[in-house]
Design an enzyme around this catalytic site. Structure first.
Site, PDB file in Angstrom:
ATOM      1  N   GLU A 135       0.820  -1.207   0.000  1.00  0.00           N
ATOM      2  CA  GLU A 135       0.000   0.000   0.000  1.00  0.00           C
ATOM      3  C   GLU A 135       0.858   1.262   0.000  1.00  0.00           C
ATOM      4  OE1 GLU A 135      -3.103   0.404  -0.531  1.00  0.00           O
ATOM      5  OE2 GLU A 135      -3.485  -1.752  -0.640  1.00  0.00           O
ATOM      6  N   TYR A 177      -6.141   6.410   4.678  1.00  0.00           N
ATOM      7  CA  TYR A 177      -6.315   5.426   3.606  1.00  0.00           C
ATOM      8  C   TYR A 177      -5.530   4.148   3.898  1.00  0.00           C
ATOM      9  CZ  TYR A 177      -5.457   2.635  -0.397  1.00  0.00           C
ATOM     10  OH  TYR A 177      -5.326   1.533  -1.194  1.00  0.00           O
ATOM     11  N   ASP A 192      -9.638   5.466  -1.843  1.00  0.00           N
ATOM     12  CA  ASP A 192      -8.576   6.019  -2.680  1.00  0.00           C
ATOM     13  C   ASP A 192      -9.200   6.741  -3.873  1.00  0.00           C
ATOM     14  OD1 ASP A 192      -9.298   4.040  -4.535  1.00  0.00           O
ATOM     15  OD2 ASP A 192      -7.214   3.565  -5.026  1.00  0.00           O
TER      16      ASP A 192
END
Length: 291
Positions: A41, A124, A142
């Site tokens: 990520e 996020y 996102d």
């Protein structure tokens, strides 16, 4: 008149589309650790996933756990970051690994509050790890998800540059109650936005929800909020990247003047080198600059 927007049936259609069309990315495979998901990520922020696969494998082979990375100098993380861009992310991952090693016994925490408290982990990323690594319920928001929601739910061609309160309220309400369905919705909506509901060339003809998308039904109006462009050529960001490449390719260090000469504007080069030093991405030892 068809049902429009992201109804529960439409959400199920997106999840079914993902089951048939989702990419086989290495960090999505069974057995991937929460650390592997977290690394993917951070690497994927502002970077296409296709560019992340190779560096992710190299990183995980070298540092398969947070403890492994925490034992290394932060400069090793920056060097291994290569040309992924935004090398501050490497420093943040290193700081995150140190915090996990020292504060969580080397185990990536599974709660949003603990994750978002880690260095360099924002809303996020914390939500993504809760969902993708632990199968929990979280609002994973996102740009791809935001664009999909803007079009399908609100009939707007694109999302604003920054997340608004109204967007979050809508996104929160769309997350299914059950953990398993919520986690599937998170990854499926992101994938549909990345592969089909793209920013510049949406493939509406193959979209599984085209008959329910408010934006399509309204005739695809050009009603997107104004978004600022991100110039690159000649910017300090480009200059910093050029200097970083010179330093990265000189494991024993490079003379200051040689690092500066890699950029044609001396004043800008000096300013950018100082900013790299201030950020801790490079270090000065006498007349040499190194990672």
């Amino acid at each position: 008149m068809p049902d429009t927007g992201l109804t529960s049936q439409v959400i199920e259609a997106i999840c079914a589309w993902f089951d048939a069309n989702g990419r086989d990315l290495p960090w999505r495979r069974p057995g991937t650790s929460a650390w592997g998901v977290l690394v993917s990520e951070v690497m994927s922020q502002q970077t296409p996933m296709s560019r992340v696969i190779g560096p992710w494998h190299e990183w995980m082979n070298r540092w398969p756990t947070p403890d492994d990375l925490a034992e290394e100098d932060s400069g090793e993380a920056v060097a291994a970051w290569g040309r992924l861009g935004y090398p501050r992310r490497a420093l943040r991952l290193h700081s995150c690994a140190v915090a996990i090693a020292t504060e969580h016994d080397g185990v990536v925490p599974n709660s949003y509050d603990e994750l978002v408290a880690l260095p360099g982990i924002g809303d996020y990323t914390a939500s993504a790890v809760v969902s993708f690594a632990f199968g929990g319920r979280a609002t994973v928001l996102d740009t791809n998800v935001r664009r999909l929601i803007a079009r399908a739910e609100s009939g707007i061609a694109n999302c604003p540059t920054s997340v608004t309160r109204a967007e979050r309220v809508v996104a929160d309400a769309l997350v299914p109650d059950e953990d398993v369905r919520a986690a599937k919705w998170a990854v499926a909506s992101m994938e549909l936005g990345a592969l089909v509901c793209t920013a510049r060339s949406p493939q509406c003809e193959v979209c599984p929800i085209r008959d329910s998308c408010r934006w399509v039904i309204d005739g695809k109006p050009d009603n997107a909020p104004a978004r600022r462009g991100q110039p690159w050529k000649g910017t300090d960001r480009q200059c910093r990247g050029v200097i970083m490449d010179v330093v990265r390719n000189s494991p024993r260090g490079v003379k200051v003047q040689m690092a500066l000469s890699a950029w044609p504007e001396p004043d800008q080069a000096s300013r950018c080198l100082e900013s790299l030093l201030d950020d801790g991405l490079v270090h000065r030892r006498g007349s040499l600059i190194s990672l």
